[in-house]
Design a protein around this motif. Structure first.
Motif, PDB file in Angstrom:
ATOM      1  N   VAL A 287       9.424   7.481  10.774  1.00 28.31           N
ATOM      2  CA  VAL A 287       9.421   6.921   9.428  1.00 28.31           C
ATOM      3  C   VAL A 287       8.062   6.307   9.130  1.00 28.31           C
ATOM      4  N   ASN A 288       7.500   6.618   7.979  1.00 32.73           N
ATOM      5  CA  ASN A 288       6.202   6.077   7.582  1.00 32.73           C
ATOM      6  C   ASN A 288       6.320   5.167   6.377  1.00 32.73           C
ATOM      7  N   PHE A 289       5.377   4.262   6.300  1.00 29.98           N
ATOM      8  CA  PHE A 289       5.211   3.370   5.161  1.00 29.98           C
ATOM      9  C   PHE A 289       4.881   4.201   3.921  1.00 29.98           C
ATOM     10  N   ASN A 290       5.472   3.881   2.797  1.00 27.78           N
ATOM     11  CA  ASN A 290       5.251   4.619   1.562  1.00 27.78           C
ATOM     12  C   ASN A 290       4.083   4.013   0.788  1.00 27.78           C
ATOM     13  N   SER A 291       2.958   4.703   0.756  1.00 30.01           N
ATOM     14  CA  SER A 291       1.783   4.199   0.046  1.00 30.01           C
ATOM     15  C   SER A 291       2.028   4.252  -1.457  1.00 30.01           C
ATOM     16  N   LEU A 292       1.884   3.127  -2.111  1.00 30.35           N
ATOM     17  CA  LEU A 292       2.143   3.038  -3.541  1.00 30.35           C
ATOM     18  C   LEU A 292       0.884   3.236  -4.375  1.00 30.35           C
ATOM     19  N   ILE A 293      -0.270   3.226  -3.720  1.00 35.77           N
ATOM     20  CA  ILE A 293      -1.538   3.436  -4.413  1.00 35.77           C
ATOM     21  C   ILE A 293      -2.244   4.619  -3.775  1.00 35.77           C
ATOM     22  N   PRO A 294      -2.666   5.617  -4.551  1.00 35.95           N
ATOM     23  CA  PRO A 294      -3.414   6.726  -3.946  1.00 35.95           C
ATOM     24  C   PRO A 294      -4.801   6.273  -3.511  1.00 35.95           C
ATOM     25  N   GLY A 295      -5.347   6.964  -2.537  1.00 34.88           N
ATOM     26  CA  GLY A 295      -6.700   6.619  -2.108  1.00 34.88           C
ATOM     27  C   GLY A 295      -6.705   5.663  -0.939  1.00 34.88           C
ATOM     28  N   GLU A 296      -7.765   4.888  -0.849  1.00 38.94           N
ATOM     29  CA  GLU A 296      -8.000   4.090   0.353  1.00 38.94           C
ATOM     30  C   GLU A 296      -7.972   2.583   0.103  1.00 38.94           C
ATOM     31  N   LYS A 297      -7.332   2.128  -0.962  1.00 43.46           N
ATOM     32  CA  LYS A 297      -7.272   0.692  -1.251  1.00 43.46           C
ATOM     33  C   LYS A 297      -6.136   0.089  -0.426  1.00 43.46           C
ATOM     34  N   ILE A 298      -6.348   0.068   0.876  1.00 40.28           N
ATOM     35  CA  ILE A 298      -5.238  -0.220   1.782  1.00 40.28           C
ATOM     36  C   ILE A 298      -4.707  -1.638   1.650  1.00 40.28           C
TER      37      ILE A 298
END
Length: 484
Positions: A287-298
């Motif tokens: 299971v992975n964390f769902n990135s809510l912002i595209p790109g690299e603004k981690i």
């Protein structure tokens, strides 16, 4: 003679530096100084005593960040974005039984580090090892500790000198519990199963569009669980358990030490509910964390994921709270003997050939030709065939009291096996603590093994190990529920 004296002076300055960078986990001189300071501090605070006749909970937190540079996932961190913390939740049932549930902002921790941690706690605080759980939040912006890497070894002396004070803080903070509550909710926006069936019938972790993914291998278990201890004289202690994997620090992102999403989660939760916060990671291996912002603004991604995902899910769980009964603390620990997966001679030869190459086009081409899913798989093939025996004893443990149980697994389990334990547990509320008491890699489900892929390729053990460990844990939980 003067030259001789100068050389002696230079050596006296250099020796402490050499000691810090050596393979010793705890240099003798600093340890003695720390021990003296701790004894003085304890004397000033008075003897440590535990409450009688009432169930009590205590909380401690402290910074365990090592100085940079420090190896992290796919890189070396030279800066600190936010500190790595150790949280300690202490429990005392009023009958002289004490337990600790500890969570460190680390990617992983090898078994010897836990063994030494438990030994120190047993010696200093007289808490038995079966009543100690130490898990990792699995942030990829922190090291896996216990390796022979010299940079990682620099962390160990700092940790061994720091953590006893955090444990003592939690024990001195013990306060009677007026009531305890457990809650559950669904948090669909937070994570997803990262293994996909591709159009060609194979399975892959996090495929690109060019791989032509068809569907997820399974549906994520998105249940988030909370336990809140309403204390008589001090702030509530809020514990949250969720089986997400990690925030996503990879080579694309800034190489900074960070607790990942745990840092903003703690900050926002404590501000919103005026509580003391302890996150317990299930770290589902598929299971992975769902990135809510595209790109690299981690880091902005973490903030928004917490604000829009974790906080609302926690709020719903708190709204669904049910009262939990508390009772006698019982701990159990055991070793489940797993069969080590062995490979044929040709695959081992292929692994050695790939492993000897530097990262690059030639290595990538050979991996594809020989069917290795990632660059990590050849190393594990070599390890399990050349360095490991036919079996390995895998440690599992649990701590229980009343309606509540903490189940500690020393690896990244697939979420289905975690759900299996939670659903079949004899306790009303069971938390899954992953990468607890060691780091034994990925443990896929029996259904996932035939599909192959990264997690199956680097697994140490044979098909069915996940179900074997889940059954073993349920036996431990039932032993605690029905003691002889």
């Amino acid at each position: 003679m003067k030259k001789f004296i100068v050389i002696l002076c230079l050596l006296s300055l250099c020796l402490p530096l050499c000691a810090c960078s050596s393979a010793s986990l705890e240099p003798e001189a600093p340890a003695k100084k720390e021990e003296t300071a701790e004894k003085t501090q304890q004397k000033d605070k008075g003897p440590l005593t535990y409450p009688k006749g009432v169930f009590s909970v205590g909380y401690g937190i402290g910074d365990i960040t090592c100085t940079t540079p420090l190896p992290i996932y796919n890189g070396i961190a030279h800066q600190i974005h936010d500190p790595l913390m150790l949280t300690v939740t202490a429990f005392c049932d009023g009958q002289d039984n004490v337990a600790l549930v500890m969570s460190a902002d680390l990617k992983g921790m090898h078994r010897p580090v836990f063994e030494r941690t438990a030994s120190i706690i047993e010696t200093k605080f007289h808490i038995p090892r079966e009543n100690i759980i130490l898990s990792c939040t699995h942030t990829h912006s922190a090291p896996t500790v216990g390796e022979t890497n010299a940079e990682v070894m620099r962390w160990a002396p700092i940790y061994y000198q720091t953590f006893p004070a955090i444990v003592e803080e939690a024990l001195r903070d013990l306060d009677p519990v007026e009531a305890a509550y457990g809650g559950k909710s669904q948090a669909e926006s937070i994570s997803f199963v990262r293994r996909y069936l591709l159009e060609d019938g194979t399975y892959k972790m996090n495929p690109s569009a060019a791989d032509k993914p068809v569907e997820h291998e399974s549906v994520a278990d998105n249940e988030l669980r909370t336990v809140r201890f309403d204390r008589k004289n001090k702030k509530d202690v809020l514990m949250v358990n969720y089986q997400t994997h990690y925030g996503g620090a990879t080579s694309k992102y800034p190489e900074k030490i960070s607790a990942d999403f745990i840092a903003p989660f703690r900050k926002q939760a404590e501000a919103k509910w005026d509580c003391l916060f302890a996150y317990q990671s299930g770290a589902g291996g598929d299971v992975n964390f769902n990135s809510l912002i595209p790109g690299e603004k981690i880091y902005a991604n973490y903030e928004i994921a917490v604000e829009k995902g974790f906080i609302p899910a926690t709020e719903r769980a708190l709204a669904n709270e049910e009262k939990l009964e508390l009772g006698t603390i019982r701990g159990a620990e055991g070793f489940s003997t797993a069969t080590v997966k062995k490979d044929d001679a040709q695959r081992v030869a292929h692994a050695r050939k790939v492993h000897a190459l530097e990262d690059g086009e030639q290595k990538t081409q050979l991996m594809k030709e020989y069917g290795f899913s990632t660059k990590y798989e050849p190393g594990m093939v070599i390890k399990r065939n050349a360095e490991m025996g036919d079996t390995e004893d895998v440690p599992l443990s649990c701590i229980t009291f009343g309606d509540l149980a903490f189940a500690a697994f020393p690896y990244e389990m697939f979420h289905e096996n975690g759900k299996q334990v939670r659903d079949a547990s004899p306790y009303k509320m069971t938390f899954i603590n992953s990468i607890a008491g060691g780091s034994y890699g990925y443990i896929p489900t029996k259904e996932a093994f035939p599909h192959g892929g990264y997690e199956v390729g680097v697994c140490r053990y044979t098909e069915g190990c996940g179900e074997q460990f889940a059954a073993f844990m349920l036996d431990l939980l039932n032993q605690c529920k029905n003691p002889a």
